[in-house]
Design a protein around this motif. Structure first.
Motif, short mmCIF file in Angstrom:
data_model
loop_
_atom_site.label_atom_id
_atom_site.label_comp_id
_atom_site.label_asym_id
_atom_site.label_seq_id
_atom_site.Cartn_x
_atom_site.Cartn_y
_atom_site.Cartn_z
N ALA A 91 -13.55 6.21 -13.68
CA ALA A 91 -12.88 7.34 -13.03
C ALA A 91 -12.98 7.24 -11.52
CB ALA A 91 -13.49 8.65 -13.51
N VAL A 92 -14.12 6.77 -11.00
CA VAL A 92 -14.27 6.58 -9.57
C VAL A 92 -13.33 5.48 -9.07
CG1 VAL A 92 -15.86 5.82 -7.76
CG2 VAL A 92 -16.64 7.41 -9.52
N GLU A 93 -13.25 4.38 -9.80
CA GLU A 93 -12.37 3.29 -9.40
C GLU A 93 -10.91 3.71 -9.46
OE1 GLU A 93 -10.77 -0.36 -8.24
OE2 GLU A 93 -12.71 0.62 -7.91
N ARG A 94 -10.55 4.47 -10.50
CA ARG A 94 -9.17 4.95 -10.58
C ARG A 94 -8.86 5.89 -9.43
NH1 ARG A 94 -4.30 3.39 -11.35
NH2 ARG A 94 -2.89 5.15 -11.70
N SER A 95 -9.82 6.71 -9.04
CA SER A 95 -9.63 7.59 -7.88
C SER A 95 -9.38 6.77 -6.62
CB SER A 95 -10.86 8.48 -7.70
OG SER A 95 -11.09 9.28 -8.85
N ARG A 96 -10.14 5.70 -6.47
CA ARG A 96 -9.95 4.83 -5.29
C ARG A 96 -8.55 4.21 -5.29
NH1 ARG A 96 -9.65 -0.09 -3.65
NH2 ARG A 96 -9.64 -0.84 -5.79
N VAL A 97 -8.11 3.72 -6.47
CA VAL A 97 -6.78 3.11 -6.56
C VAL A 97 -5.69 4.13 -6.25
CG1 VAL A 97 -5.13 2.05 -8.15
CG2 VAL A 97 -7.51 1.31 -8.16
N ARG A 98 -5.84 5.36 -6.74
CA ARG A 98 -4.84 6.39 -6.46
C ARG A 98 -4.76 6.68 -4.96
NH1 ARG A 98 -2.61 9.35 -10.58
NH2 ARG A 98 -2.26 11.07 -9.13
N LEU A 99 -5.88 6.63 -4.28
CA LEU A 99 -5.86 6.82 -2.83
C LEU A 99 -5.10 5.69 -2.15
CD1 LEU A 99 -9.51 8.04 -2.10
CD2 LEU A 99 -7.42 9.40 -2.06
N THR A 100 -5.35 4.45 -2.56
CA THR A 100 -4.67 3.31 -1.91
C THR A 100 -3.18 3.28 -2.23
OG1 THR A 100 -5.19 1.83 -3.77
CG2 THR A 100 -6.76 1.92 -1.95
N ARG A 101 -2.76 3.96 -3.29
CA ARG A 101 -1.33 4.01 -3.63
C ARG A 101 -0.57 5.05 -2.82
NH1 ARG A 101 1.00 2.76 -8.28
NH2 ARG A 101 1.52 4.93 -8.70
N LEU A 102 -1.29 5.90 -2.09
CA LEU A 102 -0.60 6.83 -1.20
C LEU A 102 0.05 6.05 -0.07
CD1 LEU A 102 -3.28 9.67 -1.02
CD2 LEU A 102 -1.16 9.68 -2.33
N PRO A 103 1.28 6.34 0.28
CA PRO A 103 1.98 5.51 1.29
C PRO A 103 1.37 5.57 2.67
CG PRO A 103 3.28 7.45 0.71
CD PRO A 103 2.14 7.40 -0.26
N PHE A 104 0.55 6.58 2.96
CA PHE A 104 -0.05 6.71 4.28
C PHE A 104 -1.51 6.26 4.31
CE2 PHE A 104 0.29 10.68 1.95
CZ PHE A 104 -1.02 11.06 1.80
N ILE A 105 -1.99 5.64 3.23
CA ILE A 105 -3.35 5.11 3.18
C ILE A 105 -3.27 3.59 3.05
CG2 ILE A 105 -5.52 5.06 1.91
CD1 ILE A 105 -5.00 7.68 3.34
N GLU A 106 -3.89 2.89 3.99
CA GLU A 106 -3.90 1.42 3.95
C GLU A 106 -5.03 0.90 3.07
OE1 GLU A 106 -4.82 -2.23 7.04
OE2 GLU A 106 -3.52 -0.58 7.72
N GLU A 107 -6.18 1.55 3.13
CA GLU A 107 -7.34 1.04 2.42
C GLU A 107 -8.29 2.19 2.10
OE1 GLU A 107 -10.86 -2.35 3.04
OE2 GLU A 107 -9.46 -1.86 4.66
#
Length: 767
Positions: free
Chosen positions: A386-402
């Motif tokens: 769940a933590v890793e999926r949360s991280r991936v969802r953040l990186t999929r936001l168009p205004f988040i690079e990493e």
């Protein structure tokens, strides 16, 4: 004071642990009546008294004298300290450390720079600091170690200390780097199962070859240790449990130009897996644990598989709250039968709960905008997936690079953890404005604003205006990705377009289109979402005798020149990409359908399917596969399709190397691009890692092969008519223009009449 008139008795001496120059004399303890300092140059008596743990009235004896000398040496201000007695006066005779008047390193072209200078300054080797010889020796040794690590074994380093007036010194380190010492040959002795070439391919170090700019031939002890570990892993992953490296010889030639490495190995016998079992506090059902392990009885033993099996068990335990679970595969060896029983020892620890989730680095994004992407919740059991999926969802936001995640145990608690996400934002939009003149379009005025993180809320706005001789348009759009708390998105768009062409060249008619769309995105699962909405268009066409194409005239004769269309928009998509931009793994599949509803003046549908797949390869290479199929047609008693709804191909998004929208059917009698009902395209790209950027999150270089075309009717499809191209592309996420795409393509099967365009550029299209 005269030595003859007032004889002195030196009292305490030198502490052996310091190995310095203080002298020791026999003395009788006495009470200090006064304290005097000798030998001071830059310092004041008050400075000495500050560090001296003695005062008037204290007794000086062997114990207190040792403490005093230790304290004065520990201050770092003195390189020699003596305690002397003059009657009942304590005389502190010191020799101050000289101050550094200047410090310089010359000749260090390969090692150093601003980073080294800052490190030396932090150590105390800088102008104005006190000189300590041991620090200079340490710097010399560290420089030599770094040169050796980079293959410079012929380096010569000389330190010069020059005394100057007023107890100062100037320091200079002169470096003569010499030539790089290269690995001439690597020999492996004792191997019979695997040949030399196979084993040498496992190593990072290589013997010098013909390749220019080779760096793998530079010897490094650290790299050699790593290569020996790789060699051991290679054997143990193939059943050679008792593989042993008997000796390693590294020989440097007298002129220090070449290194020879010899590795003597003992392969041993192949061991097979006899059985597996689980011990400790297993928590999980044993049958479930067995499904997580790949070490089966009768298989050849593999350390890699045993370790990966243990990792999968740890991941499964972490998903139910055991954040610090440890699983150790213990091999129990049967030497007689050459078999191994693997005992997976499970130590789950206490079940952990998440106390707090925090974000750092999000200067332009509201905390709530990020928090709603969380699949790990506060006060819930910790779940690694769940933590890793949360991280991936953040990186999929168009205004988040990493986005990086760190799990921290809460001090004083063994069952609570804090989770912190470190955010690196990218520019959330682009602003474009242009004024120009074109012989075909006259004066041009264009403006576009796109923002994917309006006021830090994650909402997206789009606004564009274009005005030239042949077209005028206004487009406004708004998207709220969390219109409801459970993740239903809402998109609203309004548009008005006046045009004298279908795409690039006029087909002799004008079109005025006014419309609006309202669309909702409904998440069905973590990866699947449904699209549903309504649209409205009001269209007016105007034709001109002698200049309008036959296809447009026939359409107008059958359907008239004014149309009102009510559309139902739907679709379903699956998206498992790890990032929205520059993904490296995962896939996207999207099926959409736009249907002109019964009651509209025209009845037609537009269906399309789009697929993307990313396959990571070794050495950070990635294969990207893109494909799309689009089909538009009428239904019911009407098989007419409005000309402005036709598909076009050619250009950066379909088939590079051909002019944008130039492929496919042409109108009669003018021969301008007119589009068709069926479009099929595919793109295959090999993403090449760039040495200037390690993560590949803002730039991308790739070699590509494109294929595709547009056909008037599905029955007209012919594989031989598909246009092909190959070339190289570069993408860069710019701060102001959004995603900038450059490509240079070679059309592979262009036919007479095709309009080619090898170099193509687009920007602002990444949002």
């Amino acid at each position: 004071m005269s030595r003859l008139k007032y004889p002195r008795t030196a009292i305490a001496c030198a502490v052996a642990a310091f190995a310095l120059t203080a002298r020791a004399y026999a003395f009788d303890p006495f009470t200090i009546a006064d304290i005097r300092a000798e030998g001071l140059q830059r310092l004041e008596i008050g400075t000495v008294l500050t560090y001296l743990p003695l005062a008037v009235g204290d007794q000086l004896n062997s114990a207190t004298s040792r403490q005093a000398i230790r304290a004065l040496y520990a201050s770092g201000l003195f390189q020699d300290v003596q305690l002397l007695r003059d009657g009942n006066t304590l005389v502190v005779r010191v020799q101050e450390r000289p101050a550094i008047s200047s410090f310089e390193i010359k000749g260090n072209d390969k090692i150093g720079g601003d980073e080294l200078n800052q490190s030396l300054k932090n150590l105390g080797l800088a102008e104005g600091e006190l000189f300590r010889r041991e620090l200079l020796d340490q710097v010399e040794q560290e420089l030599r170690r770094q040169y050796y690590a980079n293959g410079y074994y012929d380096v010569a380093i000389e330190s010069k200390v020059t005394e100057e007036p007023n107890n100062r010194v100037s320091l200079k380190i002169e470096v003569t780097e010499g030539r790089v010492t290269k690995i001439k040959d690597i020999n492996i002795i004792g191997n019979t199962v695997f040949d030399d070439q196979t084993l040498l391919e496992q190593l990072e170090l290589r013997a010098t070859n013909w390749m220019p700019f080779q760096r793998s031939d530079r010897y490094s002890k650290q790299k050699l240790v790593g290569d020996l570990e790789k060699l051991q892993s290679y054997y143990q992953d193939r059943g050679y449990l008792k593989f042993n490296i008997r000796s390693v010889q590294v020989a440097l030639t007298p002129e220090k130009e070449s290194i020879y490495i010899t590795v003597n190995v003992e392969e041993g016998d192949v061991y097979k897996v006899k059985s597996r079992r689980f011990s400790g506090e297993t928590i999980l059902n044993e049958r479930f644990l067995e499904a997580l392990t790949t070490t089966r009885a009768g298989d050849i033993f593999s350390r890699k598989e045993a370790t990966e099996s243990a990792d999968r068990i740890e991941a499964a335990l972490s998903d139910i709250g055991y954040a610090f679970a440890e699983v150790t595969p213990i091999p129990e060896v049967d030497e007689v039968n050459k078999e191994v029983s693997i005992n997976y020892y499970v130590e789950p620890g206490k079940r952990a709960y998440v106390r707090r989730i925090s974000f750092v680095g999000n200067t332009g994004t509201n905390d709530e905008t990020l928090r709603r992407e969380m699949r790990q919740l506060e006060a819930a059991p910790f779940s690694k997936s769940a933590v890793e999926r949360s991280r991936v969802r953040l990186t999929r936001l168009p205004f988040i690079e990493e986005a990086e995640v760190e799990t921290k145990p809460v001090p004083g608690s063994d069952d609570l953890v804090d989770i912190q996400f470190k955010i690196k934002e990218r520019p959330p939009g682009s602003v474009q404005f242009g004024v120009g003149y074109s012989g075909a379009q006259g004066f041009l005025v264009t403006g576009q604003i796109t923002h994917t993180n309006f006021l830090g809320t994650g909402n997206r706005i789009d606004a564009s205006v274009e005005n030239n001789t042949i077209s005028r348009s206004i487009n406004l759009g708004w998207t709220d990705p969390y219109f409801t708390a459970d993740g239903i998105s809402q998109s609203i768009s309004l548009f008005y377009r006046e045009s004298e062409s279908v795409i690039r060249f006029s087909s002799g008619f004008n079109s005025n289109i006014l419309g609006a769309n309202l669309t909702y995105g409904i998440p069905l699962s973590e990866f699947v979402s449904l699209r549903a909405g309504l649209g409205f268009e009001e269209v007016a066409l105007e034709t001109f005798p002698g200049t309008t194409s036959d296809e447009v005239l026939q359409f107008v004769v059958r359907n008239g020149t004014r149309f009102s269309t009510y559309q139902f928009r739907t679709g379903i998509s699956y998206d498992s990409r790890n990032r929205t931009f520059f993904a490296t793994r995962g896939a996207l599949h999207a099926l959409t359908l736009d249907l002109a509803l019964p009651g509209s003046d025209l009845q037609y549908f537009n269906a399309s399917y789009r697929a993307q797949t990313y396959v990571p390869l070794p050495y950070r290479f990635v294969i990207e596969l893109n494909g799309s199929v689009g089909y538009v047609d009428g239904y019911g008693n009407d098989d007419d399709v409005p000309p402005y709804e036709n598909f076009f191909a050619g250009g950066p998004r379909t088939v590079r190397g051909y002019r944008d929208g130039s492929l496919g059917p042409r109108d009669t009698p003018f021969g301008n691009e007119f589009g068709g009902k069926l479009r099929t395209t595919a793109q295959a790209e090999l993403v090449i890692p760039l040495p200037i950027e390690s993560d590949g999150k803002s730039t991308r270089l790739s070699g590509f092969f494109d294929i595709g075309n547009v056909f008037a009717e599905p029955a007209d499809f012919e594989f031989g008519e598909l246009r092909q191209s190959a070339g190289i592309a570069f993408s860069w996420f710019t701060p102001f223009l959004g995603l900038l795409d450059l490509s240079y393509a070679f059309p592979l099967n262009a036919k007479e009449g095709d309009r080619t365009d090898r170099f193509q550029i687009t920007f602002g299209s990444g949002f």
